[in-house]
Design a protein around this motif. Structure first.
Motif, mmCIF file in Angstrom:
data_model
loop_
_atom_site.group_PDB
_atom_site.id
_atom_site.type_symbol
_atom_site.label_atom_id
_atom_site.label_comp_id
_atom_site.label_asym_id
_atom_site.label_seq_id
_atom_site.Cartn_x
_atom_site.Cartn_y
_atom_site.Cartn_z
ATOM 1 N N PHE A 1 0.828 -1.190 0.000
ATOM 2 C CA PHE A 1 0.000 0.000 0.000
ATOM 3 C C PHE A 1 0.869 1.249 0.000
ATOM 4 C CE2 PHE A 1 -2.545 -3.242 2.196
ATOM 5 C CZ PHE A 1 -3.588 -3.321 1.288
ATOM 6 N N ALA A 2 2.036 1.178 -0.587
ATOM 7 C CA ALA A 2 2.980 2.295 -0.536
ATOM 8 C C ALA A 2 2.380 3.578 -1.093
ATOM 9 C CB ALA A 2 4.247 1.941 -1.283
ATOM 10 N N ASP A 3 1.544 3.488 -2.103
ATOM 11 C CA ASP A 3 0.963 4.693 -2.679
ATOM 12 C C ASP A 3 -0.068 5.338 -1.757
ATOM 13 O OD1 ASP A 3 -0.640 2.410 -3.155
ATOM 14 O OD2 ASP A 3 -1.735 3.472 -4.717
ATOM 15 N N ARG A 4 -0.672 4.571 -0.855
ATOM 16 C CA ARG A 4 -1.704 5.100 0.029
ATOM 17 C C ARG A 4 -1.232 5.206 1.473
ATOM 18 N NH1 ARG A 4 -6.794 1.426 -0.517
ATOM 19 N NH2 ARG A 4 -5.316 -0.087 0.237
ATOM 20 N N ALA A 5 -0.075 4.697 1.764
ATOM 21 C CA ALA A 5 0.352 4.565 3.155
ATOM 22 C C ALA A 5 0.750 5.903 3.763
ATOM 23 C CB ALA A 5 1.514 3.588 3.248
ATOM 24 N N HIS A 6 0.357 6.073 5.004
ATOM 25 C CA HIS A 6 0.782 7.227 5.783
ATOM 26 C C HIS A 6 1.864 6.754 6.740
ATOM 27 C CE1 HIS A 6 0.797 10.628 8.496
ATOM 28 N NE2 HIS A 6 0.733 9.755 9.482
ATOM 29 N N VAL A 7 2.957 7.433 6.732
ATOM 30 C CA VAL A 7 4.005 7.189 7.713
ATOM 31 C C VAL A 7 4.262 8.538 8.349
ATOM 32 C CG1 VAL A 7 6.370 6.400 8.088
ATOM 33 C CG2 VAL A 7 4.996 5.385 6.281
ATOM 34 N N ASP A 8 4.328 8.574 9.678
ATOM 35 C CA ASP A 8 4.506 9.879 10.305
ATOM 36 C C ASP A 8 5.848 10.472 9.901
ATOM 37 O OD1 ASP A 8 6.452 8.759 11.954
ATOM 38 O OD2 ASP A 8 5.521 9.408 13.807
ATOM 39 N N GLU A 9 6.037 11.742 10.239
ATOM 40 C CA GLU A 9 7.222 12.469 9.772
ATOM 41 C C GLU A 9 8.536 11.837 10.212
ATOM 42 O OE1 GLU A 9 5.318 14.181 13.359
ATOM 43 O OE2 GLU A 9 4.626 13.919 11.322
ATOM 44 N N ARG A 10 8.508 10.990 11.237
ATOM 45 C CA ARG A 10 9.722 10.305 11.681
ATOM 46 C C ARG A 10 9.922 8.982 10.944
ATOM 47 N NH1 ARG A 10 8.281 8.762 16.970
ATOM 48 N NH2 ARG A 10 6.216 8.970 16.131
ATOM 49 N N GLY A 11 8.994 8.613 10.072
ATOM 50 C CA GLY A 11 9.108 7.358 9.345
ATOM 51 C C GLY A 11 8.654 6.154 10.152
ATOM 52 N N VAL A 12 7.813 6.383 11.158
ATOM 53 C CA VAL A 12 7.378 5.305 12.047
ATOM 54 C C VAL A 12 6.047 4.743 11.560
ATOM 55 C CG1 VAL A 12 6.737 4.734 14.414
ATOM 56 C CG2 VAL A 12 8.556 6.390 13.982
ATOM 57 N N ASP A 13 5.982 3.437 11.422
ATOM 58 C CA ASP A 13 4.734 2.775 11.051
ATOM 59 C C ASP A 13 3.781 2.760 12.244
ATOM 60 O OD1 ASP A 13 5.837 2.248 8.586
ATOM 61 O OD2 ASP A 13 6.273 0.157 9.014
ATOM 62 N N THR A 14 2.515 2.479 11.963
ATOM 63 C CA THR A 14 1.465 2.479 12.976
ATOM 64 C C THR A 14 1.286 1.083 13.553
ATOM 65 O OG1 THR A 14 0.361 4.288 11.836
ATOM 66 C CG2 THR A 14 -0.965 3.028 13.374
ATOM 67 N N LEU A 15 1.078 1.030 14.860
ATOM 68 C CA LEU A 15 0.821 -0.204 15.590
ATOM 69 C C LEU A 15 -0.682 -0.377 15.742
ATOM 70 C CD1 LEU A 15 2.135 -2.459 17.417
ATOM 71 C CD2 LEU A 15 1.800 -0.856 19.305
ATOM 72 N N VAL A 16 -1.185 -1.593 15.579
ATOM 73 C CA VAL A 16 -2.600 -1.903 15.783
ATOM 74 C C VAL A 16 -2.710 -2.746 17.050
ATOM 75 C CG1 VAL A 16 -4.653 -3.045 14.855
ATOM 76 C CG2 VAL A 16 -3.059 -1.889 13.308
ATOM 77 N N VAL A 17 -3.560 -2.293 17.988
ATOM 78 C CA VAL A 17 -3.781 -3.047 19.229
ATOM 79 C C VAL A 17 -5.241 -3.468 19.274
ATOM 80 C CG1 VAL A 17 -3.707 -3.033 21.745
ATOM 81 C CG2 VAL A 17 -1.972 -1.781 20.440
ATOM 82 N N LEU A 18 -5.476 -4.773 19.202
ATOM 83 C CA LEU A 18 -6.822 -5.314 19.338
ATOM 84 C C LEU A 18 -7.176 -5.414 20.821
ATOM 85 C CD1 LEU A 18 -6.606 -8.222 16.739
ATOM 86 C CD2 LEU A 18 -7.362 -5.868 16.378
ATOM 87 N N GLU A 19 -8.473 -5.440 21.109
ATOM 88 C CA GLU A 19 -8.951 -5.524 22.491
ATOM 89 C C GLU A 19 -8.307 -4.436 23.349
ATOM 90 O OE1 GLU A 19 -9.140 -9.495 24.133
ATOM 91 O OE2 GLU A 19 -9.065 -10.319 22.112
ATOM 92 N N ALA A 20 -8.256 -3.229 22.799
ATOM 93 C CA ALA A 20 -7.571 -2.117 23.450
ATOM 94 C C ALA A 20 -8.248 -1.657 24.732
ATOM 95 C CB ALA A 20 -7.451 -0.947 22.473
ATOM 96 N N ASP A 21 -9.468 -2.107 24.970
ATOM 97 C CA ASP A 21 -10.171 -1.726 26.190
ATOM 98 C C ASP A 21 -9.874 -2.659 27.360
ATOM 99 O OD1 ASP A 21 -11.531 -3.750 24.759
ATOM 100 O OD2 ASP A 21 -13.345 -3.389 25.926
#
Length: 120
Positions: free
Chosen positions: A2-22
């Motif tokens: 998804f490189a064409d659609r991917a957002h990476v923050d200004e530091r180049g850090v990918d996003t973490l997904v946490v399931l059952e976050a509650d």
């Protein structure tokens, strides 16, 4: 993928997904990610808990999604929602409560595999 659609923050850090976050483990994982300035998507079936999590961290790079990966179908729906955020993901964390039997609301390994494959 998804490189064409991917957002990476200004530091180049990918996003973490946490399931059952509650849950107790998921909430700690979200807190740790926020403290280390890691972009994070918190996922839960409890919209109220997600709103409270956002209120607790107004300055964090925190997105919340109502959803789960308890089965393959819900994992596919969640993957669609994650792709719509247009981010690149580093990991999917699925806290598991260690008990004699797996709870019905905890992700299955098949569902997690589908979710990870769909967002990578």
């Amino acid at each position: 993928m998804f490189a064409d659609r991917a957002h990476v923050d200004e530091r180049g850090v990918d996003t973490l997904v946490v399931l059952e976050a509650d849950g107790p483990i998921g909430r700690v994982m979200v807190e740790m990610a926020i403290q280390s300035h890691q972009p994070v998507v918190a996922v839960s079936l409890d919209p109220r808990a997600l709103r409270l999590l956002q209120q607790d961290h107004p300055q964090a790079d925190l997105h919340v999604l109502v959803g789960s990966a308890v089965d393959v179908r819900s994992a596919i729906w969640l993957a669609d929602d994650l792709r719509n955020l247009k981010r690149r993901y580093s990991k999917v964390i699925a806290p598991i409560e260690w008990s004699a039997a797996r709870s019905e609301d905890q992700p299955t390994s098949d569902a997690l595999d589908v979710l990870r494959d769909q967002i990578q």
